[in-house]
Design a protein around this motif. Structure first.
Motif, PDB file in Angstrom:
ATOM      1  N   ARG A 387       0.865  -1.184  -0.007  1.00 13.62           N
ATOM      2  CA  ARG A 387      -0.166  -0.041  -0.177  1.00 13.62           C
ATOM      3  C   ARG A 387       0.929   1.391  -0.131  1.00 13.62           C
ATOM      4  O   ARG A 387       0.602   2.128  -0.764  1.00 13.62           O
ATOM      5  CB  ARG A 387      -0.856  -0.213   1.252  1.00 13.62           C
ATOM      6  CG  ARG A 387      -2.051   1.028   1.262  1.00 13.62           C
ATOM      7  CD  ARG A 387      -1.401   2.365   1.833  1.00 13.62           C
ATOM      8  NE  ARG A 387      -0.632   2.273   3.203  1.00 13.62           N
ATOM      9  CZ  ARG A 387      -0.965   1.941   4.422  1.00 13.62           C
ATOM     10  NH1 ARG A 387      -2.299   2.131   4.581  1.00 13.62           N
ATOM     11  NH2 ARG A 387      -0.129   1.864   5.364  1.00 13.62           N
ATOM     12  N   ASP A 388       1.759   1.337   0.945  1.00 14.91           N
ATOM     13  CA  ASP A 388       2.687   2.561   0.876  1.00 14.91           C
ATOM     14  C   ASP A 388       3.524   2.674  -0.305  1.00 14.91           C
ATOM     15  O   ASP A 388       3.579   3.815  -0.909  1.00 14.91           O
ATOM     16  CB  ASP A 388       3.757   2.263   2.002  1.00 14.91           C
ATOM     17  CG  ASP A 388       3.257   2.212   3.449  1.00 14.91           C
ATOM     18  OD1 ASP A 388       2.267   2.565   3.818  1.00 14.91           O
ATOM     19  OD2 ASP A 388       3.902   1.679   4.411  1.00 14.91           O
ATOM     20  N   ALA A 389       3.768   1.444  -0.850  1.00 15.30           N
ATOM     21  CA  ALA A 389       4.687   1.718  -2.171  1.00 15.30           C
ATOM     22  C   ALA A 389       3.740   2.358  -3.347  1.00 15.30           C
ATOM     23  O   ALA A 389       4.051   3.162  -4.256  1.00 15.30           O
ATOM     24  CB  ALA A 389       5.204   0.401  -2.622  1.00 15.30           C
ATOM     25  N   ASP A 390       2.352   1.716  -3.507  1.00 19.03           N
ATOM     26  CA  ASP A 390       1.734   2.218  -4.659  1.00 19.03           C
ATOM     27  C   ASP A 390       1.173   3.692  -4.212  1.00 19.03           C
ATOM     28  O   ASP A 390       1.090   4.429  -5.054  1.00 19.03           O
ATOM     29  CB  ASP A 390       0.307   1.141  -4.367  1.00 19.03           C
ATOM     30  CG  ASP A 390      -0.636   1.317  -5.747  1.00 19.03           C
ATOM     31  OD1 ASP A 390      -0.161   1.317  -7.111  1.00 19.03           O
ATOM     32  OD2 ASP A 390      -1.922   1.491  -5.516  1.00 19.03           O
ATOM     33  N   ALA A 394       1.863   6.798  -6.796  1.00 10.94           N
ATOM     34  CA  ALA A 394       0.745   7.801  -7.257  1.00 10.94           C
ATOM     35  C   ALA A 394       0.961   9.176  -6.972  1.00 10.94           C
ATOM     36  O   ALA A 394       0.955   9.954  -7.799  1.00 10.94           O
ATOM     37  CB  ALA A 394      -0.421   7.307  -6.668  1.00 10.94           C
ATOM     38  N   ARG A 395       1.634   9.192  -5.637  1.00 10.56           N
ATOM     39  CA  ARG A 395       1.815  10.696  -5.414  1.00 10.56           C
ATOM     40  C   ARG A 395       2.863  11.317  -6.120  1.00 10.56           C
ATOM     41  O   ARG A 395       2.843  12.614  -6.576  1.00 10.56           O
ATOM     42  CB  ARG A 395       2.047  10.876  -3.922  1.00 10.56           C
ATOM     43  CG  ARG A 395       0.837  10.694  -2.920  1.00 10.56           C
ATOM     44  CD  ARG A 395       1.242  10.672  -1.647  1.00 10.56           C
ATOM     45  NE  ARG A 395      -0.022  10.833  -0.526  1.00 10.56           N
ATOM     46  CZ  ARG A 395      -0.093  10.671   0.742  1.00 10.56           C
ATOM     47  NH1 ARG A 395       1.235  10.612   1.269  1.00 10.56           N
ATOM     48  NH2 ARG A 395      -1.247  10.490   1.289  1.00 10.56           N
ATOM     49  N   TYR A 396       3.986  10.472  -6.222  1.00 13.37           N
ATOM     50  CA  TYR A 396       5.077  10.933  -7.199  1.00 13.37           C
ATOM     51  C   TYR A 396       4.689  11.338  -8.156  1.00 13.37           C
ATOM     52  O   TYR A 396       5.170  12.414  -8.868  1.00 13.37           O
ATOM     53  CB  TYR A 396       6.458  10.123  -6.992  1.00 13.37           C
ATOM     54  CG  TYR A 396       7.635  10.582  -7.860  1.00 13.37           C
ATOM     55  CD1 TYR A 396       8.237  11.557  -6.861  1.00 13.37           C
ATOM     56  CD2 TYR A 396       7.964  10.095  -8.919  1.00 13.37           C
ATOM     57  CE1 TYR A 396       9.329  11.867  -7.646  1.00 13.37           C
ATOM     58  CE2 TYR A 396       9.072  10.436  -9.497  1.00 13.37           C
ATOM     59  CZ  TYR A 396       9.642  11.321  -8.842  1.00 13.37           C
ATOM     60  OH  TYR A 396      10.912  11.750  -9.387  1.00 13.37           O
ATOM     61  N   GLY A 397       4.180  10.445  -8.971  1.00 14.73           N
ATOM     62  CA  GLY A 397       3.644  10.631 -10.547  1.00 14.73           C
ATOM     63  C   GLY A 397       2.769  11.752 -10.843  1.00 14.73           C
ATOM     64  O   GLY A 397       2.929  12.770 -11.608  1.00 14.73           O
ATOM     65  N   HIS A 398       1.925  11.922  -9.821  1.00 14.42           N
ATOM     66  CA  HIS A 398       0.711  12.986  -9.915  1.00 14.42           C
ATOM     67  C   HIS A 398       1.518  14.450  -9.529  1.00 14.42           C
ATOM     68  O   HIS A 398       1.373  15.625 -10.098  1.00 14.42           O
ATOM     69  CB  HIS A 398      -0.238  13.008  -8.930  1.00 14.42           C
ATOM     70  CG  HIS A 398      -1.205  11.744  -9.350  1.00 14.42           C
ATOM     71  ND1 HIS A 398      -1.917  10.949  -8.493  1.00 14.42           N
ATOM     72  CD2 HIS A 398      -1.497  11.151 -10.377  1.00 14.42           C
ATOM     73  CE1 HIS A 398      -2.640  10.205  -9.022  1.00 14.42           C
ATOM     74  NE2 HIS A 398      -2.374  10.136 -10.521  1.00 14.42           N
ATOM     75  N   GLN A 399       2.474  14.384  -8.655  1.00 13.16           N
ATOM     76  CA  GLN A 399       2.894  15.572  -8.252  1.00 13.16           C
ATOM     77  C   GLN A 399       4.060  15.968  -9.645  1.00 13.16           C
ATOM     78  O   GLN A 399       4.361  17.168  -9.510  1.00 13.16           O
ATOM     79  CB  GLN A 399       3.657  15.450  -6.886  1.00 13.16           C
ATOM     80  CG  GLN A 399       4.525  16.598  -6.618  1.00 13.16           C
ATOM     81  CD  GLN A 399       3.725  17.811  -6.181  1.00 13.16           C
ATOM     82  OE1 GLN A 399       2.408  17.489  -5.680  1.00 13.16           O
ATOM     83  NE2 GLN A 399       4.071  18.966  -6.088  1.00 13.16           N
ATOM     84  N   ARG A 400       4.517  15.156 -10.123  1.00 15.52           N
ATOM     85  CA  ARG A 400       5.570  15.535 -11.350  1.00 15.52           C
ATOM     86  C   ARG A 400       4.697  16.361 -12.376  1.00 15.52           C
ATOM     87  O   ARG A 400       5.178  17.287 -12.982  1.00 15.52           O
ATOM     88  CB  ARG A 400       6.185  14.294 -11.943  1.00 15.52           C
ATOM     89  CG  ARG A 400       7.171  13.575 -11.114  1.00 15.52           C
ATOM     90  CD  ARG A 400       8.114  12.524 -11.950  1.00 15.52           C
ATOM     91  NE  ARG A 400       8.713  13.081 -13.008  1.00 15.52           N
ATOM     92  CZ  ARG A 400      10.171  13.050 -12.916  1.00 15.52           C
ATOM     93  NH1 ARG A 400      10.799  12.557 -12.015  1.00 15.52           N
ATOM     94  NH2 ARG A 400      10.892  13.452 -13.865  1.00 15.52           N
ATOM     95  N   GLN A 401       3.490  15.637 -12.419  1.00 18.60           N
ATOM     96  CA  GLN A 401       2.615  16.356 -13.421  1.00 18.60           C
ATOM     97  C   GLN A 401       2.087  17.848 -13.063  1.00 18.60           C
ATOM     98  O   GLN A 401       1.968  18.877 -13.549  1.00 18.60           O
ATOM     99  CB  GLN A 401       1.339  15.695 -13.653  1.00 18.60           C
ATOM    100  CG  GLN A 401       1.739  14.203 -14.412  1.00 18.60           C
ATOM    101  CD  GLN A 401       0.395  13.256 -14.706  1.00 18.60           C
ATOM    102  OE1 GLN A 401      -0.748  13.778 -14.342  1.00 18.60           O
ATOM    103  NE2 GLN A 401       0.506  12.287 -14.997  1.00 18.60           N
ATOM    104  N   ASN A 402       1.787  17.925 -11.602  1.00 17.38           N
ATOM    105  CA  ASN A 402       1.607  19.097 -11.114  1.00 17.38           C
ATOM    106  C   ASN A 402       2.581  20.016 -11.314  1.00 17.38           C
ATOM    107  O   ASN A 402       2.428  21.492 -11.293  1.00 17.38           O
ATOM    108  CB  ASN A 402       1.122  18.885  -9.588  1.00 17.38           C
ATOM    109  CG  ASN A 402       0.747  20.128  -8.704  1.00 17.38           C
ATOM    110  OD1 ASN A 402      -0.304  20.751  -9.527  1.00 17.38           O
ATOM    111  ND2 ASN A 402       1.025  20.298  -7.570  1.00 17.38           N
ATOM    112  N   VAL A 403       3.983  19.813 -10.970  1.00 14.14           N
ATOM    113  CA  VAL A 403       5.163  20.483 -11.003  1.00 14.14           C
ATOM    114  C   VAL A 403       5.187  21.020 -12.510  1.00 14.14           C
ATOM    115  O   VAL A 403       5.535  22.474 -12.552  1.00 14.14           O
ATOM    116  CB  VAL A 403       6.435  19.863 -10.633  1.00 14.14           C
ATOM    117  CG1 VAL A 403       7.641  20.691 -11.190  1.00 14.14           C
ATOM    118  CG2 VAL A 403       6.399  19.663  -9.112  1.00 14.14           C
TER     119      VAL A 403
END
Length: 472
Positions: A387-390, A394-403
């Motif tokens: 769960r932590d890894a998934d 997800a957070r890292y991928g979405h934050q890259r798009q947000n940046v």
């Protein structure tokens, strides 16, 4: 003597090959669906697998950050605690192994004896003078591990030592991620403080111009108050940021095992946030189960509790002990080694707790319950790790798009502020238009800095969730 003892020794050897209790065949599949799929739901299938050794913070290419992580790993009290636990577990393992070996003790004594005078009692003759006697000997005992109780105890101790090793690795992984996140907070706060100072300078310039225009009757008092209010609001943002910087410095000091203020001089100068590499290696689920130290801890705890069942089960069966004694006695210490002054004794002893009123059965059931608890804990740790890894992916991928979006907004806001400034100097835009454009630029730049910092912390959280940074 050896020939006559051979059948007994052979029997002991054959019986010692027997080990009661369940054999450990490895941890069960706690997440078969994820492993069968071969990837986590939010993992990038095109990303390369994580390397075997991943001191991932070095990929950020920040020398000062590398020094802080190394300082923390070398000086943190939490790491020292984990190292002490590992040392204790290894000592316990050595003790368990020693229990399988014979125990030999040596002793030496000198005895002085004078018999009482019995002449007054009609015993005839007086007492004898002091008699000196020297004694030396060795005692040996060994309990044959007929049913593997001692071997199971060693197995359990070995698993506990492995778990302590994994706990140390887990502490190192956690600490490295926390240092990176605290360092990110510090650089983020310093960058935003510098941005506030730059905005304050611009707004002070606007305030001076507005005051001049007010003195000439060109600007109204309302316009002057509006500019003054914005300048004061921006100035008020400095104090919370300064307090946050002090907190981040102290947090880094704590993580690195340093006193408050000890790192202030080294980190006082603002620096840009470290740049994240373009491609982040991500482990597949099977590699994740091997890489995360906390999963390794849970698996080793399960192995230990499984071995303890056999250790308790062995108490149901007879125990064979071999005891021996070799001693010498003489009136002169120089004569102790003479053959005629020696005595020896060999005593095989068989004991069996045939009637214990359920004590052994209770201890076995207790060990089985401990194994069941360890199994449930292992499954919980695995599912939590996945769960932590998934979530981290997800957070890292979405934050890259947000940046990416935040950078685009910042570019537009900077261009708009530059055009408005030119229009203001040309007299086609008001002071409020200029300040409004600067406020928008400032907000966009602050959001971009915060977004970069959040992405960097998500980068650290991702590696923390994958259990990278230390190998067992």
């Amino acid at each position: 003597m050896i020939a006559r003892s051979f059948p007994l020794l052979l029997t002991v050897g054959l019986l010692s090959a027997c080990t009661v209790g369940p054999d450990y065949s490895g941890a069960p599949d706690a997440a078969p669906k994820t492993l069968a799929a071969g990837h986590l739901p939010h993992a990038d299938r095109q990303a390369p697998s994580a390397p075997a050794v991943a001191q991932w913070w070095r990929t950020l290419n920040d020398r000062q950050l590398n020094e802080l992580v190394e300082m923390a790993l070398n000086n943190s009290p939490d790491i020292a605690t984990a190292q002490a636990r590992l040392k204790h577990s290894r000592v316990s393992l050595s003790g368990a192994r020693a229990d399988a070996l014979p125990k030999v003790t040596g002793d030496a004594a000198m005895l002085k004896l004078r018999s009482p005078d019995t002449s007054a009692l009609g015993g005839g003759g007086g007492g004898r003078g002091p008699l000196t006697l020297y004694l030396a000997g060795f005692d040996a005992s060994w309990e044959a591990d007929l049913f593997g109780g001692t071997r199971r105890a060693v197995e359990a101790a070995q698993a506990e030592a492995d778990a302590a090793q994994a706990q140390l690795a887990d502490a190192q992984v956690q600490l490295a991620a926390e240092v990176v996140q605290a360092y990110t907070d510090l650089r983020d706060q310093q960058a935003r403080l510098a941005l506030v100072d730059a905005s304050v300078d611009i707004e002070n310039q606007a305030l001076d111009l507005t005051q001049q225009r007010r003195s000439r009757g060109v600007a109204s008092q309302l316009q002057l108050e509006q500019v003054l209010t914005q300048a004061e609001n921006t100035q008020a943002q400095r104090l919370p940021l300064q307090a946050a910087i002090v907190e981040s410095l102290d947090q880094l000091g704590l993580l690195c095992g340093r006193e408050p203020g000890e790192l202030d001089g080294r980190l006082a100068t603002a620096k840009a946030l470290p740049a994240i590499p373009g491609v982040v290696p991500v482990a597949d689920p099977a590699a994740l189960l091997k890489a995360r130290p906390d999963i390794r801890v849970a698996e080793r705890k399960l192995a230990s509790s499984n071995a303890q069942i056999g250790e308790k089960t062995a108490d149901w069966f007879p125990k064979l002990s071999l005891m021996g004694d070799l001693s010498f006695s003489a009136g002169d210490p120089g004569h102790l080694a003479r053959k005629d002054n020696g005595t020896w004794l060999i005593l095989p002893r068989l004991t069996w707790n045939a009637l214990d009123f359920g004590r052994v059965a209770a201890s076995v059931k207790g060990a089985e319950a401990g194994r069941d608890e360890a199994l449930a804990q292992y499954k919980s740790v695995v599912l939590s790790a996945l769960r932590d890894a998934d979530v981290a992916l997800a957070r890292y991928g979405h934050q890259r798009q947000n940046v990416v979006l935040l950078r685009s907004v910042e570019s537009s806001a900077v261009r708009a502020a530059d055009l408005t400034r030119q229009r203001y100097r040309a007299g086609t835009a008001s002071t409020l238009d200029w300040l409004d454009a600067e406020r928008t630029r400032y907000q966009a730049q602050e959001n971009r800095i915060s977004g970069d910092a959040e992405l960097l912390k998500d980068f650290a959280s991702l590696h923390k969730a994958l259990g990278l940074g230390w190998t067992l």
